[in-house]
Design an enzyme around this catalytic site. Structure first.
Site, PDB file in Angstrom:
ATOM      1  N   ASP A  79      20.620 -41.071 -24.267  1.00  0.00           N
ATOM      2  CA  ASP A  79      19.220 -41.012 -24.074  1.00  0.00           C
ATOM      3  C   ASP A  79      18.847 -39.768 -23.178  1.00  0.00           C
ATOM      4  OD1 ASP A  79      16.435 -41.364 -22.945  1.00  0.00           O
ATOM      5  OD2 ASP A  79      16.747 -43.439 -23.156  1.00  0.00           O
TER       6      ASP A  79
ATOM      7  N   ARG B 228      10.912 -39.242  -5.425  1.00  0.00           N
ATOM      8  CA  ARG B 228      11.470 -38.567  -6.569  1.00  0.00           C
ATOM      9  C   ARG B 228      10.813 -37.255  -6.853  1.00  0.00           C
ATOM     10  NH1 ARG B 228      12.320 -40.929 -12.789  1.00  0.00           N
ATOM     11  NH2 ARG B 228       9.732 -40.958 -12.577  1.00  0.00           N
TER      12      ARG B 228
ATOM     13  N   PHE C 276      17.710 -46.987 -17.404  1.00  0.00           N
ATOM     14  CA  PHE C 276      16.291 -47.199 -17.193  1.00  0.00           C
ATOM     15  C   PHE C 276      15.963 -48.638 -17.809  1.00  0.00           C
ATOM     16  CE2 PHE C 276      11.633 -47.020 -18.696  1.00  0.00           C
ATOM     17  CZ  PHE C 276      11.306 -46.592 -17.574  1.00  0.00           C
TER      18      PHE C 276
ATOM     19  N   TYR D 200       6.865 -36.563 -23.675  1.00  0.00           N
ATOM     20  CA  TYR D 200       5.712 -36.490 -22.634  1.00  0.00           C
ATOM     21  C   TYR D 200       6.290 -36.336 -21.221  1.00  0.00           C
ATOM     22  CZ  TYR D 200       7.218 -41.496 -21.903  1.00  0.00           C
ATOM     23  OH  TYR D 200       7.902 -42.513 -21.725  1.00  0.00           O
ATOM     24  N   LYS D 201       7.626 -36.261 -21.180  1.00  0.00           N
ATOM     25  CA  LYS D 201       8.121 -35.804 -19.686  1.00  0.00           C
ATOM     26  C   LYS D 201       8.425 -34.331 -19.763  1.00  0.00           C
ATOM     27  CE  LYS D 201      10.181 -40.467 -18.960  1.00  0.00           C
ATOM     28  NZ  LYS D 201      11.230 -41.257 -19.269  1.00  0.00           N
TER      29      LYS D 201
END
Ligand SMILES: *Cc1c(COP(=O)(O)O)cnc(C)c1O
Length: 398
Positions: free
Chosen positions: A185, A357, A114, A210-211
């Protein structure tokens, strides 16, 4: 299967007419979180005022909630703490690792990582005066690229675009064999499948809440420090709440006990309250069941889309061991196709340059939603209804 996924689904607020396949980016609202935040505001902030730091246990929340996440990521109790955002935690872990490997100058990562993780590494190298460098290689070349020059390997376990999953144990073992450290990560792992940071040999692990963990927008990140490093790591961001005795107000920093030293400043209590309530859902979830269900759903989605949309190309690896809980397809007009899908109530997202996605979260997504999404996508592709100007104007957030 012992987990009742119809019961977990009832615990979420899910808008009518929406099939939500973006919980890998922002998890939906757990019903209990709204009530918990209201109670924290009114009964704790409102009534207790500053006394709540002690009386409502606010100061202990980062470690207490961290312990609840420890179970989900296979960490030893007492070695996870909450705070800040994931980018900050990446920076902290990186800086700590460089300090632990003096003489080594390379941060190794992969080109699929990312961007924020890569930017943090680049910024840290600049701050250190150019003696350090970030080296990135293709995901499949990471193992071979780890060598004696590597100070730290910084890897996101599941690629945010392709859904490709790295082998944690193999990369960690290779890093350690040459004397390097490894940071994992878990942004797209925590809450997506059973993770084993202790068994997998992670030196540090970081991730966001928050995912797949559903803490809400801007919810705090977590950081894990392996017990073997917990009492020696020197946090580069040496904030007062990571101090051994914050309320001694010493002029000199002394690190706090264990992972507590990775705390920086005042914790986000309202977000932690939302996360604490969101984690209640997980109490009834067996992570092996979650994984089995996630694979069944993603297999079903892949089969359905491939059968009905030959113009979309699967980019997620097919073997179960090589993927997380998302499925991505490639199409040159991916952005417009996703906008058309969203207009029909199927919410996934788009990642430049051409990736559609879809995240699958068994807590609230079942076979019915998968079939519904496939049918709508097939209709959009067959009719070409995505090919309209209003679907091609790019919004700020994709
Ligand atoms: C989502 C994500 C981030 C986001 O970082 P924030 O600081 O929380 O905005 C960082 N890294 C990875 C790998 C991610 O997937």
């Amino acid at each position: 299967m012992t987990t009742d996924f119809t019961a977990t689904k009832r615990q979420f607020h899910l808008p009518q007419g929406v099939i939500y396949l973006d919980g890998n980016s922002l998890g939906p609202l757990p019903k209990a979180a709204a009530a918990r935040v209201a109670e924290t505001m009114l009964a704790e902030w409102g009534e207790l005022l500053i006394r709540a730091w002690n009386q409502a246990g606010w100061m202990a929340m980062p470690a207490r909630v961290g312990d609840r996440i420890a179970r989900l990521i296979g960490a030893e109790p007492g070695h996870v703490v909450m705070g800040d955002t994931l980018s900050i935690k990446v920076y902290q872990a990186l800086a700590s690792c460089l300090q632990m490997r003096p003489g080594r100058r390379i941060i190794l990562s992969d080109t699929g990582n990312f961007p924020s993780d890569l930017y943090m590494a680049q910024g840290l190298c600049r701050t250190l005066g150019g003696a350090y460098a970030l080296k990135t290689v293709a995901p499949e070349d990471v193992l071979a690229a780890i060598d004696e020059s590597t100070a730290v390997v910084m890897i996101t376990e599941v690629d945010y675009r392709t859904g490709r999953r790295h082998d944690m144990a193999a990369l960690s073992a290779r890093a350690h064999a040459v004397g390097a450290l490894i940071i994992w990560d878990l942004a797209h792992s925590a809450g997506a499948f059973p993770v084993g940071v202790a068994a997998g040999g992670a030196d540090f692990a970081v991730g966001c809440s928050y995912k797949y963990l559903n803490s809400g927008p801007g919810g705090p990140a977590f950081v894990y420090v392996a017990p073997r490093h917990a009492e020696t790591v020197q946090p580069a961001l040496a904030g007062w709440l990571g101090h051994e005795a914050p309320f001694a107000f010493d002029r000199t920093y002394r690190p706090g006990a264990g992972v507590e030293r990775m705390r920086v400043g005042t914790p986000p209590i309202l977000q932690l309250a939302a996360l604490d309530a969101a984690l209640d859902v997980w109490d009834s979830v067996d992570l092996e069941d979650l994984r089995a269900q996630s694979l069944a759903l993603t297999d079903r989605f892949i089969a359905g889309v491939e059968a009905s949309c030959p113009m979309l190309t699967l980019v997620t690896p097919r073997p179960h061991a090589e993927r997380g809980s998302q499925v991505s397809f490639r199409h040159a007009e991916g952005y417009a196709i996703m906008q058309a899908l969203i207009a029909e109530g199927v919410i996934g997202d788009f990642r430049a340059p051409d990736i559609l996605r879809f995240g699958f979260t068994p807590l609230y997504i079942g076979a019915e939603e998968v079939d519904g999404a496939v049918a709508i996508l097939a209709r959009i592709m067959a009719s070409g209804s995505w090919d309209r100007p209003e679907f091609k104007a790019r919004a700020k957030v994709t």
